[in-house]
Scaffold this motif. Sequence first.
Motif, PDB file in Angstrom:
ATOM      1  N   SER A   1       1.000  -1.186   0.276  1.00  0.00           N
ATOM      2  CA  SER A   1      -0.073  -0.264  -0.470  1.00  0.00           C
ATOM      3  C   SER A   1       1.226   0.933   0.246  1.00  0.00           C
ATOM      4  O   SER A   1       0.458   2.820  -0.842  1.00  0.00           O
ATOM      5  N   ALA A   2       2.361   0.746   0.894  1.00  0.00           N
ATOM      6  CA  ALA A   2       3.500   2.045   0.516  1.00  0.00           C
ATOM      7  C   ALA A   2       4.527   2.216  -0.703  1.00  0.00           C
ATOM      8  O   ALA A   2       4.126   1.133  -0.849  1.00  0.00           O
ATOM      9  N   GLU A   3       4.131   3.696  -1.229  1.00  0.00           N
ATOM     10  CA  GLU A   3       5.217   3.316  -2.010  1.00  0.00           C
ATOM     11  C   GLU A   3       6.518   2.576  -1.346  1.00  0.00           C
ATOM     12  O   GLU A   3       7.265   2.919  -0.593  1.00  0.00           O
ATOM     13  N   SER A   4       6.821   1.322  -2.757  1.00  0.00           N
ATOM     14  CA  SER A   4       7.806   0.977  -2.631  1.00  0.00           C
ATOM     15  C   SER A   4       8.256   1.213  -3.840  1.00  0.00           C
ATOM     16  O   SER A   4       8.156   0.495  -4.758  1.00  0.00           O
ATOM     17  N   THR A   5       9.985   0.370  -3.518  1.00  0.00           N
ATOM     18  CA  THR A   5      10.610   0.480  -5.361  1.00  0.00           C
ATOM     19  C   THR A   5      10.957  -1.056  -5.659  1.00  0.00           C
ATOM     20  O   THR A   5      11.492  -1.859  -4.619  1.00  0.00           O
ATOM     21  N   GLN A   6      10.802  -1.747  -7.004  1.00  0.00           N
ATOM     22  CA  GLN A   6      10.983  -2.753  -7.184  1.00  0.00           C
ATOM     23  C   GLN A   6      12.119  -3.946  -8.008  1.00  0.00           C
ATOM     24  O   GLN A   6      11.997  -2.391  -9.664  1.00  0.00           O
ATOM     25  N   SER A   7      12.844  -4.004  -7.656  1.00  0.00           N
ATOM     26  CA  SER A   7      14.454  -3.816  -9.034  1.00  0.00           C
ATOM     27  C   SER A   7      14.567  -5.333  -9.358  1.00  0.00           C
ATOM     28  O   SER A   7      14.956  -6.568  -8.375  1.00  0.00           O
ATOM     29  N   ASP A   8      15.079  -5.122 -10.581  1.00  0.00           N
ATOM     30  CA  ASP A   8      15.723  -6.661 -10.877  1.00  0.00           C
ATOM     31  C   ASP A   8      17.150  -5.934 -11.912  1.00  0.00           C
ATOM     32  O   ASP A   8      17.530  -5.666 -12.275  1.00  0.00           O
ATOM     33  N   ILE A   9      18.298  -7.607 -11.425  1.00  0.00           N
ATOM     34  CA  ILE A   9      19.611  -6.904 -12.047  1.00  0.00           C
ATOM     35  C   ILE A   9      19.998  -7.905 -12.822  1.00  0.00           C
ATOM     36  O   ILE A   9      19.354  -8.758 -12.563  1.00  0.00           O
ATOM     37  N   MET A  10      19.862  -7.535 -13.988  1.00  0.00           N
ATOM     38  CA  MET A  10      20.086  -8.506 -15.013  1.00  0.00           C
ATOM     39  C   MET A  10      22.196  -8.958 -15.496  1.00  0.00           C
ATOM     40  O   MET A  10      22.469  -7.679 -16.331  1.00  0.00           O
ATOM     41  N   GLU A  11      22.708  -9.760 -15.313  1.00  0.00           N
ATOM     42  CA  GLU A  11      23.748  -9.159 -15.553  1.00  0.00           C
ATOM     43  C   GLU A  11      24.080  -9.966 -16.959  1.00  0.00           C
ATOM     44  O   GLU A  11      25.428  -9.613 -17.207  1.00  0.00           O
ATOM     45  N   GLN A  12      23.109 -10.123 -17.923  1.00  0.00           N
ATOM     46  CA  GLN A  12      22.761 -10.710 -19.267  1.00  0.00           C
ATOM     47  C   GLN A  12      21.867 -10.236 -20.102  1.00  0.00           C
ATOM     48  O   GLN A  12      20.944 -10.147 -19.128  1.00  0.00           O
ATOM     49  N   ASN A  13      22.098 -10.453 -21.083  1.00  0.00           N
ATOM     50  CA  ASN A  13      21.520  -9.718 -21.804  1.00  0.00           C
ATOM     51  C   ASN A  13      20.037 -11.299 -21.682  1.00  0.00           C
ATOM     52  O   ASN A  13      20.584 -12.135 -22.291  1.00  0.00           O
ATOM     53  N   PRO A  14      18.876 -11.150 -21.389  1.00  0.00           N
ATOM     54  CA  PRO A  14      17.241 -12.427 -21.261  1.00  0.00           C
ATOM     55  C   PRO A  14      17.498 -12.592 -22.825  1.00  0.00           C
ATOM     56  O   PRO A  14      17.103 -13.763 -22.771  1.00  0.00           O
ATOM     57  N   SER A  15      17.362 -11.892 -24.285  1.00  0.00           N
ATOM     58  CA  SER A  15      17.111 -12.335 -24.891  1.00  0.00           C
ATOM     59  C   SER A  15      19.007 -13.685 -25.705  1.00  0.00           C
ATOM     60  O   SER A  15      18.222 -14.074 -26.926  1.00  0.00           O
ATOM     61  N   THR A  16      19.556 -13.254 -25.583  1.00  0.00           N
ATOM     62  CA  THR A  16      21.108 -14.112 -25.848  1.00  0.00           C
ATOM     63  C   THR A  16      21.422 -15.012 -25.247  1.00  0.00           C
ATOM     64  O   THR A  16      22.797 -15.480 -25.381  1.00  0.00           O
ATOM     65  N   SER A  17      21.593 -14.236 -23.833  1.00  0.00           N
ATOM     66  CA  SER A  17      22.406 -15.221 -22.901  1.00  0.00           C
ATOM     67  C   SER A  17      23.972 -14.676 -22.378  1.00  0.00           C
ATOM     68  O   SER A  17      24.742 -15.218 -22.305  1.00  0.00           O
ATOM     69  N   ALA A  18      23.916 -13.881 -23.327  1.00  0.00           N
ATOM     70  CA  ALA A  18      25.113 -12.945 -23.307  1.00  0.00           C
ATOM     71  C   ALA A  18      25.663 -11.711 -22.845  1.00  0.00           C
ATOM     72  O   ALA A  18      24.507 -11.169 -22.492  1.00  0.00           O
ATOM     73  N   ASP A  19      26.675 -11.054 -22.555  1.00  0.00           N
ATOM     74  CA  ASP A  19      26.953  -9.864 -22.424  1.00  0.00           C
ATOM     75  C   ASP A  19      26.184  -8.949 -22.649  1.00  0.00           C
ATOM     76  O   ASP A  19      25.847  -8.922 -24.154  1.00  0.00           O
ATOM     77  N   TRP A  20      25.899  -7.790 -22.256  1.00  0.00           N
ATOM     78  CA  TRP A  20      25.254  -6.630 -22.546  1.00  0.00           C
ATOM     79  C   TRP A  20      26.371  -5.840 -22.827  1.00  0.00           C
ATOM     80  O   TRP A  20      27.312  -5.748 -23.029  1.00  0.00           O
ATOM     81  N   LEU A  21      25.796  -5.475 -24.519  1.00  0.00           N
ATOM     82  CA  LEU A  21      25.920  -4.245 -25.865  1.00  0.00           C
ATOM     83  C   LEU A  21      25.374  -3.317 -25.261  1.00  0.00           C
ATOM     84  O   LEU A  21      24.545  -3.127 -25.070  1.00  0.00           O
ATOM     85  N   GLU A  22      26.259  -2.562 -25.760  1.00  0.00           N
ATOM     86  CA  GLU A  22      25.364  -0.453 -25.226  1.00  0.00           C
ATOM     87  C   GLU A  22      24.545  -0.739 -26.686  1.00  0.00           C
ATOM     88  O   GLU A  22      23.650   0.186 -26.408  1.00  0.00           O
ATOM     89  N   THR A  23      24.601  -1.389 -28.207  1.00  0.00           N
ATOM     90  CA  THR A  23      23.587  -1.170 -28.654  1.00  0.00           C
ATOM     91  C   THR A  23      22.204  -2.812 -28.235  1.00  0.00           C
ATOM     92  O   THR A  23      20.822  -1.502 -28.433  1.00  0.00           O
ATOM     93  N   ASP A  24      22.222  -3.984 -27.313  1.00  0.00           N
ATOM     94  CA  ASP A  24      21.028  -4.038 -26.763  1.00  0.00           C
ATOM     95  C   ASP A  24      20.189  -3.205 -26.116  1.00  0.00           C
ATOM     96  O   ASP A  24      19.511  -3.069 -26.349  1.00  0.00           O
ATOM     97  N   VAL A  25      21.233  -2.404 -24.794  1.00  0.00           N
ATOM     98  CA  VAL A  25      20.763  -1.576 -23.820  1.00  0.00           C
ATOM     99  C   VAL A  25      19.833  -0.283 -24.665  1.00  0.00           C
ATOM    100  O   VAL A  25      18.647  -0.481 -24.290  1.00  0.00           O
ATOM    101  N   ASN A  26      20.677   0.686 -25.378  1.00  0.00           N
ATOM    102  CA  ASN A  26      19.649   1.405 -26.055  1.00  0.00           C
ATOM    103  C   ASN A  26      18.402   1.008 -27.118  1.00  0.00           C
ATOM    104  O   ASN A  26      18.129   1.539 -27.317  1.00  0.00           O
ATOM    105  N   ALA A  27      18.670  -0.427 -27.730  1.00  0.00           N
ATOM    106  CA  ALA A  27      17.145  -1.062 -27.924  1.00  0.00           C
ATOM    107  C   ALA A  27      16.018  -1.678 -27.876  1.00  0.00           C
ATOM    108  O   ALA A  27      15.434  -1.603 -28.327  1.00  0.00           O
ATOM    109  N   ALA A  28      16.931  -2.135 -26.493  1.00  0.00           N
ATOM    110  CA  ALA A  28      15.444  -2.477 -25.532  1.00  0.00           C
ATOM    111  C   ALA A  28      14.901  -1.947 -24.918  1.00  0.00           C
ATOM    112  O   ALA A  28      14.426  -0.448 -24.893  1.00  0.00           O
ATOM    113  N   LEU A  29      13.073  -2.762 -24.556  1.00  0.00           N
ATOM    114  CA  LEU A  29      12.173  -1.526 -24.243  1.00  0.00           C
ATOM    115  C   LEU A  29      12.264  -2.126 -22.635  1.00  0.00           C
ATOM    116  O   LEU A  29      13.135  -3.024 -22.656  1.00  0.00           O
TER     117      LEU A  29
END
Length: 168
Positions: free
Chosen positions: A133-161
């Motif tokens: 009921s009270a505002e809270s923050t909810q976070s998730d940390i992804m060490e790898q791109n969930p679509s490729t299971s590879a390291d994140w690339l700058e282009t992946d981050v910029n194109a992701a929604l």
Amino acid sequence: NAYTNEFILSGMGLIDDFYCLNTTGTMNNTFLGEQKVITTLPSSDQGVNFTHNTGASNFAAVTAEDSNFNFSHTVGDQDLFGMTPITTFHGNVIAAVQTTIAVSKDDVGVRKVKNIVKVDGTQTDLSEKTILSAESTQSDIMEQNPSTSADWLETDVNAALFGYKITA
């Protein structure tokens, strides 16, 4: 908890953007050296079901204060946003991507939400969290791109929604 976003030091100050690594798992479990945290915010609506209480767009309500927000009571509703591109990255290794939302509920009963990320047309629903009921923050940390299971690339981050979804 398995992670923390903020430390408050009994009136002595605030430490933010702190990273701590352990020796479990196969990634980011050793000293990474100097790191930089880059924050990016929503810059466009890319498929929204929620209603904004004021203004012309849902993405603008995400970055606003408590008086401007998005809301829905329908399980399955989700909002996806294009993000402001990261331009100060300079090609270093991306250790992880974190999604964070601020949520609260205004009704009785159990309500749940998931952060979501869509990369290369593949949507990944992250861990389900109970809305309080009270505002809270909810976070998730992804060490790898969930679509490729590879390291994140700058282009992946910029194109992701990135966004959120009501699940219960």
